[in-house]
Design a protein around this motif. Structure first.
Motif, PDB file in Angstrom:
ATOM      1  N   MET A 309       0.843  -1.203   0.000  1.00 51.01           N
ATOM      2  CA  MET A 309       0.000   0.000   0.000  1.00 51.01           C
ATOM      3  C   MET A 309       0.879   1.255   0.000  1.00 51.01           C
ATOM      4  O   MET A 309       0.657   2.183  -0.764  1.00 51.01           O
ATOM      5  CB  MET A 309      -0.895  -0.035   1.253  1.00 51.01           C
ATOM      6  CG  MET A 309      -1.815   1.141   1.410  1.00 51.01           C
ATOM      7  SD  MET A 309      -2.926   0.889   2.829  1.00 51.01           S
ATOM      8  CE  MET A 309      -1.886   1.426   4.190  1.00 51.01           C
ATOM      9  N   GLY A 310       1.906   1.246   0.847  1.00 50.63           N
ATOM     10  CA  GLY A 310       2.802   2.402   0.921  1.00 50.63           C
ATOM     11  C   GLY A 310       3.560   2.604  -0.381  1.00 50.63           C
ATOM     12  O   GLY A 310       3.685   3.727  -0.881  1.00 50.63           O
ATOM     13  N   ALA A 311       4.043   1.506  -0.945  1.00 48.82           N
ATOM     14  CA  ALA A 311       4.832   1.596  -2.181  1.00 48.82           C
ATOM     15  C   ALA A 311       3.978   2.166  -3.310  1.00 48.82           C
ATOM     16  O   ALA A 311       4.441   2.989  -4.103  1.00 48.82           O
ATOM     17  CB  ALA A 311       5.372   0.220  -2.556  1.00 48.82           C
ATOM     18  N   GLU A 312       2.744   1.744  -3.359  1.00 47.18           N
ATOM     19  CA  GLU A 312       1.870   2.216  -4.442  1.00 47.18           C
ATOM     20  C   GLU A 312       1.699   3.730  -4.361  1.00 47.18           C
ATOM     21  O   GLU A 312       1.830   4.444  -5.362  1.00 47.18           O
ATOM     22  CB  GLU A 312       0.519   1.508  -4.320  1.00 47.18           C
ATOM     23  CG  GLU A 312      -0.313   1.602  -5.568  1.00 47.18           C
ATOM     24  CD  GLU A 312      -1.623   0.829  -5.406  1.00 47.18           C
ATOM     25  OE1 GLU A 312      -2.679   1.416  -5.669  1.00 47.18           O
ATOM     26  OE2 GLU A 312      -1.572  -0.357  -4.973  1.00 47.18           O
ATOM     27  N   LYS A 313       1.449   4.224  -3.165  1.00 46.27           N
ATOM     28  CA  LYS A 313       1.258   5.678  -3.010  1.00 46.27           C
ATOM     29  C   LYS A 313       2.561   6.430  -3.232  1.00 46.27           C
ATOM     30  O   LYS A 313       2.582   7.491  -3.855  1.00 46.27           O
ATOM     31  CB  LYS A 313       0.716   5.992  -1.616  1.00 46.27           C
ATOM     32  CG  LYS A 313      -0.699   5.486  -1.405  1.00 46.27           C
ATOM     33  CD  LYS A 313      -1.189   5.913  -0.030  1.00 46.27           C
ATOM     34  CE  LYS A 313      -2.441   5.164   0.373  1.00 46.27           C
ATOM     35  NZ  LYS A 313      -2.602   5.140   1.837  1.00 46.27           N
ATOM     36  N   ALA A 314       3.646   5.895  -2.702  1.00 45.71           N
ATOM     37  CA  ALA A 314       4.937   6.583  -2.833  1.00 45.71           C
ATOM     38  C   ALA A 314       5.362   6.620  -4.305  1.00 45.71           C
ATOM     39  O   ALA A 314       5.928   7.605  -4.774  1.00 45.71           O
ATOM     40  CB  ALA A 314       5.994   5.888  -1.983  1.00 45.71           C
ATOM     41  N   ARG A 315       5.079   5.553  -5.025  1.00 48.66           N
ATOM     42  CA  ARG A 315       5.490   5.527  -6.437  1.00 48.66           C
ATOM     43  C   ARG A 315       4.712   6.527  -7.268  1.00 48.66           C
ATOM     44  O   ARG A 315       5.228   7.066  -8.247  1.00 48.66           O
ATOM     45  CB  ARG A 315       5.310   4.122  -7.022  1.00 48.66           C
ATOM     46  CG  ARG A 315       6.405   3.185  -6.628  1.00 48.66           C
ATOM     47  CD  ARG A 315       6.466   1.976  -7.523  1.00 48.66           C
ATOM     48  NE  ARG A 315       7.102   2.284  -8.799  1.00 48.66           N
ATOM     49  CZ  ARG A 315       7.296   1.387  -9.753  1.00 48.66           C
ATOM     50  NH1 ARG A 315       6.898   0.138  -9.576  1.00 48.66           N
ATOM     51  NH2 ARG A 315       7.888   1.733 -10.888  1.00 48.66           N
ATOM     52  N   GLU A 316       3.490   6.750  -6.879  1.00 50.03           N
ATOM     53  CA  GLU A 316       2.682   7.719  -7.617  1.00 50.03           C
ATOM     54  C   GLU A 316       3.345   9.097  -7.538  1.00 50.03           C
ATOM     55  O   GLU A 316       3.533   9.774  -8.541  1.00 50.03           O
ATOM     56  CB  GLU A 316       1.304   7.776  -6.972  1.00 50.03           C
ATOM     57  CG  GLU A 316       0.181   8.139  -7.894  1.00 50.03           C
ATOM     58  CD  GLU A 316      -1.142   8.004  -7.158  1.00 50.03           C
ATOM     59  OE1 GLU A 316      -1.725   9.052  -6.847  1.00 50.03           O
ATOM     60  OE2 GLU A 316      -1.542   6.846  -6.859  1.00 50.03           O
ATOM     61  N   SER A 317       3.700   9.491  -6.320  1.00 50.64           N
ATOM     62  CA  SER A 317       4.356  10.780  -6.128  1.00 50.64           C
ATOM     63  C   SER A 317       5.727  10.797  -6.795  1.00 50.64           C
ATOM     64  O   SER A 317       6.108  11.767  -7.459  1.00 50.64           O
ATOM     65  CB  SER A 317       4.468  11.045  -4.619  1.00 50.64           C
ATOM     66  OG  SER A 317       5.612  11.781  -4.317  1.00 50.64           O
TER      67      SER A 317
END
Ligand code: TRP
Length: 334
Positions: A309-317
């Motif tokens: 979940m964290g990786a998905e959001k961080a990758r977006e940014s």
């Protein structure tokens, strides 16, 4: 609508077990920040590779540090919590920033010089460019505030330099990140032997870890440095005694603290009694964190869900920043 929340970025080292100094320094800052800012907190596993850790140990270290931070109150629903190596965009920005970092300035960094002294046989390029990777960690999210200790402020200064150089050369993309903490109540905890700050590398018996058992805590506090007591009423406290009071203020009730303050001031204090009380209060404080961290650490399914979940959001940014960086640098051929 209110203005956008400011972006906070911080890396958590994946080596070693967290101790009281980390808890009352870094983690408590994180927990306050998660309410007010847009926080990106990550486990810095790439950074740990500079010292060639055992591959078999990495997973456990990453799980452990995530579990301890969550058990201490970091909320993966409130912050973007991820593992650095899940974000390939950081590596690409690191490559770009390396073209703007000069060998001379990197060699002058005090943390680099320390590492060279400690480990003359492993002065690898990753160690030299550690501040560049750290800059990429921050700039990839266009981070503004970075909660770090004093020892990291020089690295942050370099991040500002790299940001500026990029902006001057290619056009504005990166705000200049500044160190941040809630200053006023930044607590410094000293080692229980009275030698410097509490740290994972120094005397293990003078450091209280978040995974210490009740008995380990009792033993360590029992051995904490004291002396024969104050010689005159209202004396100034030696730093190792002041440190015991500092720690007591963090985990004991105000009444308890006052009781021992009074006893110190009228010279009736018995450090044995104070340490006994402190040990019990400390054990009661650490116990729930230790138990929660243990449970989380062994729940791979939960941790994997959090990490994804964290990786998905961080990758977006990260991807959005990298797209801009590539465009500004002329790397847009299609
Ligand atoms: N260098 C930091 C430390 O040793 C950890 C770190 C890595 C970090 N990347 C970062 C901290 C980015 C803040 C921002 O503690």
């Amino acid at each position: 609508m209110g203005k956008e929340k400011e972006i906070v970025v911080s890396g958590i080292r994946s080596t070693g077990i967290l101790h009281l100094g980390n808890y009352f320094g870094a983690i408590r800052n994180y927990i306050r920040m998660q309410e007010e800012f847009n926080c990106y907190f990550f486990v810095a596993d790439w950074h740990s590779l500079t010292t060639h850790p055992d591959p078999k140990a990495l997973r456990g270290n990453v799980f452990r540090v995530l579990a301890e931070n969550i058990a201490s109150g970091l909320d993966p629903e409130k912050v973007i919590l991820y593992v650095q190596s899940d974000i390939p965009e950081i590596a690409e920005l690191y490559l770009m920033l390396n073209m703007m970092a000069y060998k001379g300035e990197l060699e002058k960094v005090p943390t680099f010089k320390d590492k060279v002294r400690q480990n003359p046989d492993n002065v690898n390029a990753g160690l030299l460019t550690y501040p560049v990777l750290m800059s990429a960690d921050i700039l990839i999210h266009r981070g503004l505030k970075v909660p770090v200790g004093k020892d990291q402020e020089q690295h942050l200064e370099m991040s500002r330099n790299f940001a500026q150089r990029f902006n001057n050369r290619y056009g504005y993309l990166f705000p200049e990140p500044v160190p941040f903490n809630f200053g006023d109540d930044l607590i410094r905890i000293m080692s229980l032997d009275g030698n410097g700050k509490m740290s994972k590398s120094e005397n293990q018996n003078a450091t209280i870890y978040l995974n210490d058992t009740d008995d380990a805590i009792r033993n360590k506090i029992k051995k904490a440095k004291t002396d024969s007591g104050p010689q005159a009423p209202n004396s100034e406290k030696p730093d190792y005694i002041a440190n015991l009071f500092t720690i007591m203020r963090l985990v004991s009730t105000p009444d308890t603290v006052r009781h021992f303050e009074d006893a110190f001031n009228n010279c009736s204090i018995r450090y044995g009694d104070m340490k006994k009380q402190l040990a019990e209060d400390m054990a009661a404080f650490i116990r729930p964190i230790r138990e929660k961290a243990e449970a989380i650490e062994h729940d791979a399914a939960y941790l994997n869900r959090i990490m994804r979940m964290g990786a998905e959001k961080a990758r977006e940014s990260a991807a959005a920043t990298l797209r801009e960086a590539r465009k500004l640098m002329g790397i847009n051929f299609y």
